[in-house]
Design a protein around this motif. Structure first.
Motif, PDB file in Angstrom:
ATOM      1  N   GLU A   1       0.717  -1.287   0.062  1.00 39.07           N
ATOM      2  CA  GLU A   1       0.010  -0.154  -0.123  1.00 39.07           C
ATOM      3  C   GLU A   1       0.948   1.026  -0.204  1.00 39.07           C
ATOM      4  N   GLU A   2       1.917   1.298   0.950  1.00 41.84           N
ATOM      5  CA  GLU A   2       2.736   2.530   0.946  1.00 41.84           C
ATOM      6  C   GLU A   2       3.777   2.545  -0.386  1.00 41.84           C
ATOM      7  N   ASN A   3       3.974   1.681  -1.152  1.00 37.44           N
ATOM      8  CA  ASN A   3       5.006   1.821  -1.936  1.00 37.44           C
ATOM      9  C   ASN A   3       4.327   1.508  -3.303  1.00 37.44           C
ATOM     10  N   GLY A   4       3.071   1.175  -3.430  1.00 35.46           N
ATOM     11  CA  GLY A   4       2.545   0.809  -4.782  1.00 35.46           C
ATOM     12  C   GLY A   4       2.525  -0.465  -5.168  1.00 35.46           C
ATOM     13  N   PHE A   5       1.510  -1.132  -5.058  1.00 30.22           N
ATOM     14  CA  PHE A   5       1.478  -2.653  -5.482  1.00 30.22           C
ATOM     15  C   PHE A   5       1.724  -2.589  -6.745  1.00 30.22           C
ATOM     16  N   ALA A   6       1.177  -1.944  -7.939  1.00 28.87           N
ATOM     17  CA  ALA A   6       1.468  -1.889  -9.252  1.00 28.87           C
ATOM     18  C   ALA A   6       2.892  -1.775  -9.295  1.00 28.87           C
ATOM     19  N   GLU A   7       3.561  -0.910  -8.736  1.00 28.89           N
ATOM     20  CA  GLU A   7       4.961  -0.693  -8.895  1.00 28.89           C
ATOM     21  C   GLU A   7       6.089  -1.891  -8.308  1.00 28.89           C
TER      22      GLU A   7
END
Length: 663
Positions: free
Chosen positions: A292-298
């Motif tokens: 959530e904090e670092n972006g699932f897609a990334e």
């Protein structure tokens, strides 16, 4: 009388009128297991020793780590002259207390066994030899309390034998050539376990449908397969399974003394009304908070794309902070205090009072397979139950992500027209915690600073403290894992129609080195994990409902169309998936002897943190007399609600149950 007065009377041998006093105390403190010891001592003093022994055995079911129970069983068995049983319980006590089979009690019992043997008649000698063999077998695997080193079978061969803890399964070697070296060491090789259908020098196999029949020979050589009037000559090396297709009954016969082992046949055709494939992907140590904090897609683009049209549960919490208790919760649907698999130095097995994950899928009509190298879910712990085929080895040596995914694809492709359930484990994210060597491409994307060894940040993988360098390594390792998961997802997309499969991905815990300094031990970074689902016949999207990892079984059953008996479980079917009501709160807890007891209760309105002042004792009990606690909103704002605080405190006391220590 109070507890101390009762114990003083027992120590002085005063028993008159004492049993009603013990029972009165028990009504006030029903979870105090010292009552069992007091009753056992009482019955010993009045000469009803067998009754005392029975009470202590029942007590061990409630807390298998109670030192008093083990000691008292040793004493009572010694009194009745069963020195072999006495030795076992004194030995089990030693293993918890000192990790050594050495004590004055054991030396005393050994002398008594020797004296008993000297005085025995010829008939009694044979009985004593049988008892000694049984005792020696127990000592070889340390009475089942030291399965921590997988496949630790003392001087016995590690393959070519039945599984000691479940003799329905046969352990075979497994490699590409199907030829085994003379010395097999399962921790550094793979093993294939199959549930045995039949065994003998000449066997008959009934086949009701097109199937694959696993066959193993215990001695290298030729054997014959007869199918009606046709005869086929086969040759196999010993102690490896080969699979043969058949649509009719078989007769298999080998050379004299060869011994043929036939595993459960695996159907090759699908039954209507069932999925062709149900796949569980367990990724050890994957933090939902990090995604959530670092972006699932990334962070995991291939995984994100695969589950984009599925369901993402964003408030899914593990029951524990490390693999051993957490995975037992997934498989059993029980909390840590129920399944009792939490003691780091003393091994326990999955509970027998419920069907576990593999058994549920097998009963639902699926051919089942488990492919992993996680030693905390090894077959001796009970994780073989319900599975037709298990490929196992120690992760990192022979069962890394490349091997697991390759073997999973091979297995799924061989049975792609049938109804199959496959469970796989991906362990690479745990490498960061343990400071293991990282893959070449991961090292290439990190700086010298980020590659620094930080082993001092926690004495075990469970107790890691915040570390920015580990966090960076974790991020890059996550991309490495995602790449290989992408190969698996490509295969699934190419091979199965969307309506024919159900795929879930979850984790057992987050990471301690992600928790900010000063944060509660069971913070979201450690206990909030993903649950991703694809192939469900419900509207895709985000599920924000608070869900526990013990709810995984009924969720899977609901989506796949099979029933799960919730008796004996803490599982709840979430409203999002068709359940009647939301769970009151999720429960995450840490019971770790030598550390304080911690528990977190969560729902959409509150987060309750609780920690004892006293450490959990060697008998796995802890006093709740002194503690610290807090009550906040999920956003971190303090909640001033005394009634709610007291409700949470009452729950903790009831929940901990027989693992409480009373003064």
């Amino acid at each position: 009388m109070n507890k101390q007065e009762i114990q003083e009377s027992l120590s002085q041998g005063v028993v008159e009128g004492l049993l009603p006093e013990i029972e009165a105390y028990e009504r006030v403190k029903p979870f105090d297991l010292d009552v069992v010891s007091m009753k056992a001592t009482y019955y010993m003093l009045i000469g009803e020793i067998e009754r005392g022994i029975g009470l202590l055995h029942e007590g061990l079911k409630k807390n298998p780590y109670m030192l008093d129970f083990l000691y008292n069983l040793g004493v009572l068995y010694e009194i009745v002259g069963d020195f072999y049983q006495a030795y076992e319980y004194f030995a089990r006590l030693c293993l918890i207390e000192t990790d050594q089979l050495d004590s004055s009690e054991l030396k005393r019992i050994k002398l008594k066994m020797e004296l008993q043997a000297q005085q025995a008649t010829d008939k009694e000698i044979e009985e004593l030899r049988l008892k000694m063999r049984k005792l020696q077998q127990g000592m070889d695997d340390l009475f089942g309390q030291r399965l921590i080193n997988p496949w630790s079978y003392a001087e016995e061969k590690t393959v070519g034998v039945r599984l000691k803890t479940n003799s329905e399964y046969y352990i075979a070697g497994y490699n590409r050539l199907g030829i085994l070296s003379a010395e097999r060491n399962i921790p550094y090789d793979q093993a294939e376990l199959r549930k045995v259908l039949t065994q003998g020098n000449s066997v008959k196999v009934e086949i009701g449908e097109q199937s694959l029949v696993p066959v193993l020979v215990r001695r290298t050589g030729n054997f014959e397969i007869k199918c009606e009037q046709e005869r086929f000559q086969m040759y196999q090396a010993c102690n490896v399974f080969h699979c043969y297709p058949a649509d009719r009954d078989l007769e298999i016969s080998g050379e004299e003394g060869m011994q043929i082992v036939v595993g459960q046949p695996m159907p090759l055709t699908a039954k209507p009304g069932r999925k062709k494939l149900i796949l569980t992907i367990f990724v050890d140590g994957l933090s939902q908070t990090f995604l959530e904090e670092n972006g699932f897609a990334e962070s995991m683009p291939k995984t994100y794309r695969y589950f984009a049209a599925g369901i993402r549960c964003t408030n899914f919490y593990s029951t524990s902070e490390w693999t051993y208790p957490s995975m037992a919760g997934y498989f059993s649907g029980q909390y840590t205090v129920d399944h009792k698999m939490f003691y780091p130095e003393v091994d326990y097995r999955l509970p027998e009072n419920v069907e576990v994950l593999g058994e549920c899928l097998k009963r639902a009509g699926y051919t089942t397979a488990k492919i992993d190298g996680d030693w905390r879910t090894n077959p001796d712990y009970g994780y073989v139950r319900g599975f037709d085929r298990v490929l196992s080895g120690v992760y990192g040596e022979v069962m890394d992500i490349k091997q697991v995914i390759s073997e999973a694809i091979n297995h799924m492709d061989g049975l792609k027209e049938s109804n199959q359930y496959v469970y796989i484990n991906i362990g690479e994210l745990h490498d960061i915690t343990d400071n293991y060597k990282l893959p070449f491409d991961v090292q290439a994307r990190l700086t010298l600073s980020e590659l620094q060894d930080e082993r001092a940040t926690g004495s075990t993988s469970v107790k890691q403290q915040f570390n920015g360098n580990k966090k960076r390594r974790y991020q890059e390792q996550m991309r490495y894992v995602d790449r290989y998961l992408g190969f698996l997802f490509d295969y699934l997309n190419e091979t199965f129609a969307p309506e024919d499969i159900l795929v879930t991905l979850f984790s057992d815990h987050g990471q301690g080195y992600l928790v900010p300094n000063g944060g509660f031990f069971l913070a979201d970074e450690r206990t909030k994990v993903p649950l991703l689902i694809k192939g469900a016949d419900i509207q895709p999207g985000v599920c924000p409902e608070y869900i526990s990892s013990v709810d995984y079984l009924p969720i899977l059953g609901k989506l796949a169309g099979f029933s799960v008996d919730l008796t004996g479980r803490r599982s709840v079917l979430p409203v999002f998936f068709g359940g009647n009501e939301k769970r009151k709160f999720t429960v995450s807890e840490s019971i770790y002897p030598g550390d304080t007891y911690k528990i977190a209760l969560r729902n959409e309105d509150m987060v309750f943190f609780f920690e004892t002042k006293e450490a959990v004792q060697k008998d796995a009990r802890v006093s709740l007399a002194e503690y610290s606690c807090s009550l906040r909103t999920p956003a971190g704002e303090e909640i001033r609600d005394e009634a709610l605080m007291q409700e949470c405190l009452r729950y903790v006391a009831e929940h901990l149950g027989y693992f409480q220590r009373y003064e």
